[in-house]
Design a protein around this motif. Sequence first.
Motif, PDB file in Angstrom:
ATOM      1  N   PHE A  12     -26.456 -23.543   7.009  1.00  0.00           N
ATOM      2  CA  PHE A  12     -27.138 -22.262   6.833  1.00  0.00           C
ATOM      3  C   PHE A  12     -27.824 -22.095   5.472  1.00  0.00           C
ATOM      4  O   PHE A  12     -28.585 -21.156   5.289  1.00  0.00           O
ATOM      5  N   ARG A  25     -32.269 -21.561  -0.175  1.00  0.00           N
ATOM      6  CA  ARG A  25     -32.778 -20.848   1.006  1.00  0.00           C
ATOM      7  C   ARG A  25     -31.643 -20.546   1.973  1.00  0.00           C
ATOM      8  O   ARG A  25     -30.992 -21.452   2.488  1.00  0.00           O
ATOM      9  N   ASP A  27     -30.464 -19.240   5.557  1.00  0.00           N
ATOM     10  CA  ASP A  27     -31.089 -19.236   6.880  1.00  0.00           C
ATOM     11  C   ASP A  27     -30.014 -19.191   7.954  1.00  0.00           C
ATOM     12  O   ASP A  27     -29.750 -20.156   8.659  1.00  0.00           O
ATOM     13  N   ARG A  28     -29.382 -18.013   8.064  1.00  0.00           N
ATOM     14  CA  ARG A  28     -28.389 -17.789   9.115  1.00  0.00           C
ATOM     15  C   ARG A  28     -28.831 -16.582   9.942  1.00  0.00           C
ATOM     16  O   ARG A  28     -28.564 -15.436   9.575  1.00  0.00           O
ATOM     17  N   PRO A  29     -29.543 -16.820  11.032  1.00  0.00           N
ATOM     18  CA  PRO A  29     -30.020 -15.704  11.857  1.00  0.00           C
ATOM     19  C   PRO A  29     -28.850 -14.845  12.333  1.00  0.00           C
ATOM     20  O   PRO A  29     -27.753 -15.360  12.533  1.00  0.00           O
ATOM     21  N   ASN A  32     -28.589 -13.209   7.917  1.00  0.00           N
ATOM     22  CA  ASN A  32     -28.014 -13.977   6.801  1.00  0.00           C
ATOM     23  C   ASN A  32     -26.639 -13.444   6.399  1.00  0.00           C
ATOM     24  O   ASN A  32     -26.327 -13.329   5.206  1.00  0.00           O
ATOM     25  N   GLY A  62     -33.948 -15.408   1.049  1.00  0.00           N
ATOM     26  CA  GLY A  62     -33.367 -15.307   2.383  1.00  0.00           C
ATOM     27  C   GLY A  62     -34.374 -15.361   3.503  1.00  0.00           C
ATOM     28  O   GLY A  62     -34.001 -15.216   4.667  1.00  0.00           O
ATOM     29  N   GLY A  63     -35.641 -15.553   3.171  1.00  0.00           N
ATOM     30  CA  GLY A  63     -36.675 -15.586   4.202  1.00  0.00           C
ATOM     31  C   GLY A  63     -37.542 -14.339   4.155  1.00  0.00           C
ATOM     32  O   GLY A  63     -37.317 -13.419   3.367  1.00  0.00           O
TER      33      GLY A  63
END
Length: 267
Positions: A12, A25, A27-29, A32, A62-63
């Motif tokens: 993630f 970065r 990236d945990r849909p 986060n 975090g995107g």
Amino acid sequence: MGTTDTPAAGEFVRLEVSDGVGTIRLDRPKMNALSEQVQEEIRAAATEAAARADVKAVVVYGGERVFAAGADVKEMADMSYTEMVDRSAGLQSAFTAVAKIPKPVVAAVTGYALGGGCELAMCADIRIAADNATLGQPEILLGIIPGAGGTQRLTRLVGPSKAKDIIFSGRFVKADEALAIGLVDRVVPADEVYAEAVKWASQFVGAASYAVRAAKESIDRGLEVDLETGLEIERVQFAALFATEDRSIGMKSFVENGPGKAEFRGA
């Protein structure tokens, strides 16, 4: 632009390196959520960023949609006191690993930065936020308090009265208020947040790395002690830089060419 390298990648969290700037970065849909696994992957990425000589500054991101909406409450809901006693030190130290990166660190905050997400953002040296960002420490609404540095770092950033207001109430703080009280340092349009963060970080790619490190350590350590001790920390760091090659380069360049023209080697 140069190529992008991904030297440390968890499930993630990954560290991406491009042109001297490292991006941690998340990236945990979808939001986060900061589970124990994510926390440990943040620690690993921060440790890697700190160790790599080719990483001169770091962006935490975090995107485009969300920075981090907080801890994984489902994971914590059934934990006992003794289980949290065992885990709480690791929770704090995973985020502190970001704060202790001996290089400039900027948080690029989009969407929500709540609870642990706000605490993670506060581990950076500065925060650049989207104009639609929302920050806060809503732990009190769960019957707990911030546990990853929120009571300490928020107070140091905005002062005790504002920190108490935000933490006691658990209310959300919009970007404009966050800027006014010093919780974030710059607010830009949402689609420009990451680019602005990279731009800020990139200015240190050709800097005197050990001088920047000494400045960061002097400021951070100085905040923990009385003025006299802080001045001694500064004195020792200042004198130590006379052992670096960059100090010689910088002073020689200044004498011969004036300020701002030195080409440092990071040594």
